[in-house]
Design an enzyme around this catalytic site. Structure first.
Site, PDB file in Angstrom:
ATOM      1  N   GLY A 108       1.022  -1.235   0.131  1.00  0.00           N
ATOM      2  CA  GLY A 108      -0.023  -0.090   0.046  1.00  0.00           C
ATOM      3  C   GLY A 108       0.907   1.386   0.124  1.00  0.00           C
ATOM      4  CG  ASN A 109      -0.045   4.602  -1.749  1.00  0.00           C
ATOM      5  OD1 ASN A 109      -0.754   5.493  -0.974  1.00  0.00           O
ATOM      6  ND2 ASN A 109      -0.396   4.114  -2.885  1.00  0.00           N
ATOM      7  CG  ASN A 110       2.780   6.602   3.874  1.00  0.00           C
ATOM      8  OD1 ASN A 110       2.374   5.709   4.624  1.00  0.00           O
ATOM      9  ND2 ASN A 110       4.054   6.624   3.589  1.00  0.00           N
ATOM     10  CB  ALA A 147      -1.624   7.155  -4.015  1.00  0.00           C
TER      11      ALA A 147
END
Ligand code: PMT
Length: 400
Positions: free
Chosen positions: A208-210, A276
């Site tokens: 995943g990402n932030n 994102a």
């Protein structure tokens, strides 16, 4: 646009309180109905008589009216207003607002208000830069309040820097766009993607990402405020929006986001792809939790669908697509490449090299790059302010 609007002006203890007189005058001239609430400290900087005379209404400050025993009803005041503007907003008042304190009439009114709240900070350079002030501001923005950012210039202390209250004309112009903007997108359908995507490795792990979703949610809210019917497709976030014309579909993976975006895009007028999205996903998802080994683990990744590019391929005349580019190097050149390769009409560049911009923050700093106009830089400000500016430009473009 301000004619007949009920503006409640909160004035706090700052030298910039003298500008409140000009602000009241401009609002009254624009035919707004203005009431003023002052904090006790504001009286050290400007008299209630000045503001009462200009606003043509009594100025309120305490919870009761002198010895008369008459209660200044903060709940009624909060419900009366179409917009509450706190200008100047001192560091002290911002801190109290951020923490829900209500030890004066203005703070109690703020907590009771159901309308949009604008605040125009005014303080000295170091107070403005202090971590606690910035944290309070981020908190206030996250509650849906809008900041009219202070300006750079000479301060009362003799120092030069950020902290000067925005000019009254600028505050009036923000109110003007707030009231005039509403419903300029009535009848339009907007699709917004927001947040990260999670690509499952096994039943408990993912790539995943932030991304927090804050940017995308702010855009969806702004579209809705302007009358559009909004479909917000969000990856996993902690956020929520309770606005009648926003429908939220929650997804996890890029594949799910892609499927929904492709399904709803044909009936969409404006699409903003702020999510994102993970470019890669594990080739296969293990059905059981992967066990720890001594030899390490190699996960084969395969490409995810590119949602923006696929929408760009089926985009028809009259549809308007906006992308985001999150860059760390060669920012503008990379963003320009994406503008063309994904068939966007406009791309919003944000760089992880700019403090306060990109993932997670309540603020962002962006450059809008479009096919029609010169790039436009928007300096660091709340994501809601960025969303308002972006949607304003989209409206100008689609109505041009
Ligand atoms: O959510 P926040 O914490 O508020 O943070 C906001 C943000 C930093 C996520 C946002 O401002 C932002 O920059 N979003 C795009 C991030 C990104 O993935 O950029 P990109 O340069 O990799 O992608 C370019 C564009 O293609 C984007 O519009 C993206 O949504 C889209 N894309 C990318 C890959 C993919 N597989 N599908 C896509 O649709």
């Amino acid at each position: 646009m301000l004619a007949g609007k009920r503006i409640l002006l909160g004035v706090t203890g700052s030298i910039a309180a003298y500008k409140a007189a000009v602000l009241v005058r401009l609002l009254v001239k624009a035919q707004a109905e203005v009431k003023v609430v002052m904090t006790p400290a504001a009286g050290d900087f400007i008299t209630p008589l000045t503001l009462a005379t200009l606003s043509k209404n009594p100025v309120l400050s305490g919870f009761t009216n002198g010895n008369s025993g008459q209660w200044n009803n903060h709940v009624e005041l909060g419900l009366w207003a179409d917009a509450l503007v706190i200008a100047p907003a001192s560091a002290n008042t911002l801190a109290k607002m951020a923490n829900g304190l209500c030890d004066n009439l203005l703070l109690a009114t703020y907590l009771s208000a159901r309308c949009k709240v604008f605040f125009a900070p005014a303080m000295d350079l170091d107070m403005w830069q202090h971590g606690s002030t910035q944290a309070n501001i981020n908190k206030l923005i996250s509650y849906g309040n809008e900041m009219v950012s202070p300006e750079y210039g000479e301060l009362a202390s003799g120092l030069t820097g950020n902290g000067r209250m925005a000019e009254p004309e600028q505050i009036v112009s923000r109110l003007h766009s707030f009231f005039s903007a509403a419903n300029r997108l009535a009848g339009k359908k907007a699709l917004v993607t927001a947040g990260p995507t999670y690509e499952a490795i096994d039943p408990v792990r993912f790539i995943g990402n932030n991304s927090s979703g804050k940017m995308g949610f702010a855009i969806a809210e702004e579209f809705a405020r302007q009358g559009a019917e909004v479909h917000l497709i969000s990856g996993p976030t902690q956020l929520d929006l309770h606005i009648p014309n926003v429908k939220i579909s929650r997804v996890k993976s890029a594949d799910e986001m892609h499927r929904l975006a492709m399904r709803y895009f044909p009936e969409t007028d404006i699409a903003v792809l702020s999510a994102a999205v993970a470019d890669f996903k594990p080739a296969t998802m293990a059905t059981q939790k992967i066990k720890k080994t001594d030899t390490g683990l190699t996960i084969q990744l395969v490409k995810n669908p590119d949602i923006a590019a696929d929408l760009g391929k089926i985009k028809k005349d009259g549809q308007y697509n906006v992308g985001f580019a999150l860059e760390t190097e060669n920012e503008q050149a990379n963003a320009e490449k994406k503008l063309l390769s994904k068939n966007f009409d406009l791309i919003v560049l944000n760089s992880l090299n700019d403090p306060g911009a990109g993932f997670g923050h309540d603020t962002n700093q962006v450059t809008l790059i479009s096919r029609k106009h010169e790039p436009k830089k928007i300096s660091l400000r709340g994501k809601k302010e960025i969303a308002a500016e972006l949607v304003k430009i989209i409206i100008e473009d689609i109505h041009a």
